[in-house]
Design a protein around this motif. Structure first.
Motif, PDB file in Angstrom:
ATOM      1  N   LEU A  36      -4.078 -10.188  -4.575  1.00 35.13           N
ATOM      2  CA  LEU A  36      -3.429 -10.163  -5.887  1.00 35.13           C
ATOM      3  C   LEU A  36      -2.287 -11.168  -6.006  1.00 35.13           C
ATOM      4  N   CYS A  37      -1.575 -11.387  -4.917  1.00 33.18           N
ATOM      5  CA  CYS A  37      -0.370 -12.222  -4.971  1.00 33.18           C
ATOM      6  C   CYS A  37      -0.561 -13.641  -4.458  1.00 33.18           C
ATOM      7  N   GLY A  38      -1.689 -13.907  -3.789  1.00 31.77           N
ATOM      8  CA  GLY A  38      -1.963 -15.266  -3.322  1.00 31.77           C
ATOM      9  C   GLY A  38      -1.006 -15.743  -2.244  1.00 31.77           C
ATOM     10  N   LEU A  39      -0.584 -14.843  -1.366  1.00 30.23           N
ATOM     11  CA  LEU A  39       0.325 -15.212  -0.288  1.00 30.23           C
ATOM     12  C   LEU A  39      -0.423 -15.290   1.037  1.00 30.23           C
ATOM     13  N   THR A  40       0.173 -15.962   1.990  1.00 28.14           N
ATOM     14  CA  THR A  40      -0.377 -15.942   3.338  1.00 28.14           C
ATOM     15  C   THR A  40       0.041 -14.630   4.005  1.00 28.14           C
ATOM     16  N   GLN A  41      -0.602 -14.282   5.100  1.00 33.36           N
ATOM     17  CA  GLN A  41      -0.251 -13.048   5.808  1.00 33.36           C
ATOM     18  C   GLN A  41       1.203 -13.067   6.279  1.00 33.36           C
ATOM     19  N   GLY A  42       1.638 -14.217   6.781  1.00 33.17           N
ATOM     20  CA  GLY A  42       3.021 -14.339   7.256  1.00 33.17           C
ATOM     21  C   GLY A  42       4.030 -14.175   6.136  1.00 33.17           C
ATOM     22  N   ASN A  43       3.779 -14.850   5.003  1.00 36.16           N
ATOM     23  CA  ASN A  43       4.683 -14.718   3.853  1.00 36.16           C
ATOM     24  C   ASN A  43       4.704 -13.290   3.338  1.00 36.16           C
ATOM     25  N   MET A  44       3.528 -12.677   3.231  1.00 34.81           N
ATOM     26  CA  MET A  44       3.461 -11.305   2.741  1.00 34.81           C
ATOM     27  C   MET A  44       4.259 -10.383   3.661  1.00 34.81           C
ATOM     28  N   SER A  45       4.066 -10.516   4.960  1.00 35.66           N
ATOM     29  CA  SER A  45       4.781  -9.665   5.918  1.00 35.66           C
ATOM     30  C   SER A  45       6.290  -9.810   5.769  1.00 35.66           C
ATOM     31  N   ARG A  46       6.750 -11.042   5.650  1.00 36.16           N
ATOM     32  CA  ARG A  46       8.197 -11.284   5.526  1.00 36.16           C
ATOM     33  C   ARG A  46       8.737 -10.674   4.238  1.00 36.16           C
ATOM     34  N   HIS A  47       8.064 -10.878   3.124  1.00 34.91           N
ATOM     35  CA  HIS A  47       8.540 -10.331   1.845  1.00 34.91           C
ATOM     36  C   HIS A  47       8.499  -8.804   1.854  1.00 34.91           C
ATOM     37  N   LEU A  48       7.475  -8.234   2.459  1.00 34.92           N
ATOM     38  CA  LEU A  48       7.400  -6.769   2.545  1.00 34.92           C
ATOM     39  C   LEU A  48       8.537  -6.218   3.401  1.00 34.92           C
ATOM     40  N   SER A  49       8.911  -6.936   4.446  1.00 34.96           N
ATOM     41  CA  SER A  49      10.039  -6.503   5.282  1.00 34.96           C
ATOM     42  C   SER A  49      11.325  -6.451   4.469  1.00 34.96           C
ATOM     43  N   VAL A  50      11.556  -7.473   3.668  1.00 36.14           N
ATOM     44  CA  VAL A  50      12.758  -7.518   2.821  1.00 36.14           C
ATOM     45  C   VAL A  50      12.744  -6.348   1.840  1.00 36.14           C
ATOM     46  N   LEU A  51      11.602  -6.108   1.216  1.00 41.44           N
ATOM     47  CA  LEU A  51      11.491  -5.018   0.241  1.00 41.44           C
ATOM     48  C   LEU A  51      11.648  -3.653   0.912  1.00 41.44           C
ATOM     49  N   GLU A  52      11.115  -3.516   2.118  1.00 44.11           N
ATOM     50  CA  GLU A  52      11.242  -2.249   2.844  1.00 44.11           C
ATOM     51  C   GLU A  52      12.698  -2.009   3.257  1.00 44.11           C
ATOM     52  N   GLU A  53      13.363  -3.040   3.753  1.00 46.93           N
ATOM     53  CA  GLU A  53      14.773  -2.917   4.140  1.00 46.93           C
ATOM     54  C   GLU A  53      15.642  -2.525   2.960  1.00 46.93           C
ATOM     55  N   ALA A  54      15.273  -2.973   1.765  1.00 45.14           N
ATOM     56  CA  ALA A  54      16.023  -2.646   0.550  1.00 45.14           C
ATOM     57  C   ALA A  54      15.658  -1.262   0.008  1.00 45.14           C
ATOM     58  N   GLY A  55      14.693  -0.594   0.624  1.00 45.38           N
ATOM     59  CA  GLY A  55      14.303   0.733   0.181  1.00 45.38           C
ATOM     60  C   GLY A  55      13.391   0.745  -1.028  1.00 45.38           C
ATOM     61  N   LEU A  56      12.805  -0.405  -1.346  1.00 43.66           N
ATOM     62  CA  LEU A  56      11.959  -0.513  -2.539  1.00 43.66           C
ATOM     63  C   LEU A  56      10.512  -0.142  -2.290  1.00 43.66           C
ATOM     64  N   VAL A  57      10.032  -0.375  -1.070  1.00 41.07           N
ATOM     65  CA  VAL A  57       8.645  -0.048  -0.735  1.00 41.07           C
ATOM     66  C   VAL A  57       8.591   0.768   0.547  1.00 41.07           C
ATOM     67  N   ALA A  58       7.510   1.530   0.675  1.00 45.59           N
ATOM     68  CA  ALA A  58       7.221   2.259   1.904  1.00 45.59           C
ATOM     69  C   ALA A  58       5.935   1.679   2.475  1.00 45.59           C
ATOM     70  N   ILE A  59       5.937   1.439   3.769  1.00 45.99           N
ATOM     71  CA  ILE A  59       4.780   0.856   4.444  1.00 45.99           C
ATOM     72  C   ILE A  59       4.258   1.872   5.448  1.00 45.99           C
ATOM     73  N   SER A  60       2.975   2.156   5.363  1.00 44.47           N
ATOM     74  CA  SER A  60       2.367   3.079   6.331  1.00 44.47           C
ATOM     75  C   SER A  60       1.198   2.377   7.014  1.00 44.47           C
ATOM     76  N   LYS A  61       1.091   2.613   8.302  1.00 45.25           N
ATOM     77  CA  LYS A  61       0.020   1.991   9.090  1.00 45.25           C
ATOM     78  C   LYS A  61      -0.874   3.090   9.631  1.00 45.25           C
ATOM     79  N   GLY A  62      -2.156   2.823   9.631  1.00 49.11           N
ATOM     80  CA  GLY A  62      -3.119   3.790  10.142  1.00 49.11           C
ATOM     81  C   GLY A  62      -4.426   3.099  10.450  1.00 49.11           C
ATOM     82  N   PHE A  63      -5.469   3.891  10.516  1.00 50.30           N
ATOM     83  CA  PHE A  63      -6.796   3.351  10.805  1.00 50.30           C
ATOM     84  C   PHE A  63      -7.783   3.872   9.780  1.00 50.30           C
ATOM     85  N   GLU A  64      -8.737   3.037   9.449  1.00 48.69           N
ATOM     86  CA  GLU A  64      -9.840   3.414   8.572  1.00 48.69           C
ATOM     87  C   GLU A  64     -11.100   2.888   9.236  1.00 48.69           C
ATOM     88  N   ALA A  65     -11.990   3.802   9.618  1.00 46.78           N
ATOM     89  CA  ALA A  65     -13.220   3.427  10.327  1.00 46.78           C
ATOM     90  C   ALA A  65     -12.904   2.574  11.562  1.00 46.78           C
TER      91      ALA A  65
END
Length: 128
Positions: free
Chosen positions: A44-73
């Motif tokens: 949706l955003c047209g970012l690279t994996q590295g850019n996405m990870s960095r921006h998500l870290s900033v948003l998570e540190e600011a309390g704006l997003v929650a990130i959950s990791k798990g497994f599917e199949a």
């Protein structure tokens, strides 16, 4: 003496959200209350994996997003969603952005259209 009001300071334009990629991420998530996968956000955003990870870290540190990791199949899956605080702050940010647009629209005068180069003056044909 109190300081002069600064009507165009727009203090509500949070720098964390105002960056183009993070604005795209937040906008994508705002339309999906259940959240989105990391791969869906990449698409949706047209970012690279590295850019996405960095921006998500900033948003998570600011309390704006929650990130959950798990497994599917048996495959790793990362899901991201707006937090309640993130949703509230994003809506506040959008309100300020709307005010910026209203203020700018009220101040800009329409530019009259220029005639095409080598175009005859209006009414030239009346003298024929």
């Amino acid at each position: 003496m109190p300081p002069e009001p600064a009507p165009f300071a727009y203090d509500g334009l949070d720098r964390v959200m105002h960056e183009k990629a993070r604005l795209g991420i937040l906008t994508s998530l705002a339309g999906h209350p259940e959240g989105l996968s990391f791969n869906d956000l990449l698409r949706l955003c047209g970012l690279t994996q590295g850019n996405m990870s960095r921006h998500l870290s900033v948003l998570e540190e600011a309390g704006l997003v929650a990130i959950s990791k798990g497994f599917e199949a048996r495959r790793p899956r990362t899901d991201i969603r707006l937090t309640a605080e993130g949703r509230r702050r994003f809506l506040d940010y959008l309100s300020v952005l709307e005010q910026v647009i209203r203020d700018a629209s009220a101040k800009i005068e329409p530019t009259p259209a220029k005639p095409a180069r080598n175009a005859p003056a209006d009414g030239w044909w009346k003298g024929i």
